[in-house]
Design a protein around this motif. Structure first.
Motif, PDB file in Angstrom:
ATOM      1  N   ALA A   1      -6.055   9.596   3.134  1.00 34.62           N
ATOM      2  CA  ALA A   1      -7.136   8.614   3.267  1.00 34.62           C
ATOM      3  C   ALA A   1      -8.404   9.250   3.833  1.00 34.62           C
TER       4      ALA A   1
ATOM      5  N   HIS B   1       0.828  -1.206   0.000  1.00 34.40           N
ATOM      6  CA  HIS B   1       0.000   0.000   0.000  1.00 34.40           C
ATOM      7  C   HIS B   1       0.863   1.256   0.000  1.00 34.40           C
TER       8      HIS B   1
ATOM      9  N   PRO C   1      -6.962   6.880  -1.949  1.00 33.57           N
ATOM     10  CA  PRO C   1      -6.582   5.542  -1.484  1.00 33.57           C
ATOM     11  C   PRO C   1      -5.074   5.323  -1.352  1.00 33.57           C
TER      12      PRO C   1
END
Length: 252
Positions: free
Chosen positions: A115, A11, A120
């Motif tokens: 976020a 991520h 994202p």
């Protein structure tokens, strides 16, 4: 929802992007590169507008120190005459340093804020993006070709490519060596900066995965050491650019 270590690492290393394939744009890299470049320009503009012959302020002192440092590097390394080289070297050093310095922010700080706004993914260190480092190195490569052609002229530049180092009987071999030499310049510039910054960012991410009581013990020493790395990488990128452009201005 809690992420596994692998998901957490992936991520943090995934850019915010649009498009597919060759036309993919990394929006976070473009945004932070532009913001940091603007910060550099505005800071030096502010220092120049408020420059005084009397007692200088801290910003003027800082700007003059950087200008003198870069100017000394150019005088020691560049043996031609080109008024563009010193400003270019100053821009490269400051811009690359600012991009690298984003690595010193807590790894979850800006991604968490993003976020909350529904974004994202967010990579905040432009120099950990291979696209950014190659964009800078390819720009330097085009400048090398431009000044080689401009300073030496078409005929001398062609002879320099075809006849060195082994003379007229080895033109194909000379050309092959020259292609390897020229292509190695942007590749080495881009990969050196990217590799060092990517590795540094990955270590910060791994530290963030450790128990909370270990993070301060590991993150602070690594951050202090990393300051040397980000400065050194900016310096190397600048010096190699000066060296390559000096070679472009040289004639045999």
């Amino acid at each position: 929802m809690a992420k596994s270590p692998t998901e957490y690492i992936v991520h943090h290393l995934t850019p915010l992007h649009v498009g597919e394939g060759f036309w993919t744009l990394h929006l976070d890299t473009l945004f932070f590169s532009a913001v940091l470049g603007l910060a550099f320009v505005l800071t030096f503009k502010f220092a120049a507008e408020r420059a005084t012959a009397g007692v200088p302020g801290p910003i003027q002192n800082f700007a003059e120190m950087l200008v003198e440092f870069v100017d000394s590097q150019v005088k020691d390394t560049f043996h031609g005459h080109n008024p563009v080289i010193a400003p270019l070297a100053l821009t490269i050093f400051c811009w690359v340093f600012l991009m690298n310095a984003m690595d010193l922010l807590p790894v979850d700080l800006l991604p968490t804020v993003a976020a909350l706004e529904g974004i994202p993914y967010l990579r905040v260190v432009p120099s950990t993006d291979l696209n950014a480092t190659f964009a800078m190195s390819i720009t330097v490569f085009f400048l090398i070709i431009f000044y080689s052609f401009k300073v030496k002229g078409p005929w001398e530049y062609l002879k320099d490519i075809l006849l060195h180092p082994f003379g007229v009987w080895f033109i194909p071999f000379n050309l092959l060596l020259r292609l390897v030499e020229e292509l190695a310049k942007p590749v080495s510039l881009a990969l050196r900066l990217f590799g060092n910054m990517y590795a540094g960012e990955l270590i910060f991410i791994l530290i963030a995965l450790m128990p909370w009581y270990l993070q301060p013990l590991l993150s602070f020493p690594w951050a202090v050491f990393h300051i040397l790395i980000i400065t050194l990488q900016a310096f190397i990128f600048m010096v190699l650019t000066i060296v390559y452009l000096s070679m472009a201005h040289a004639s045999h």
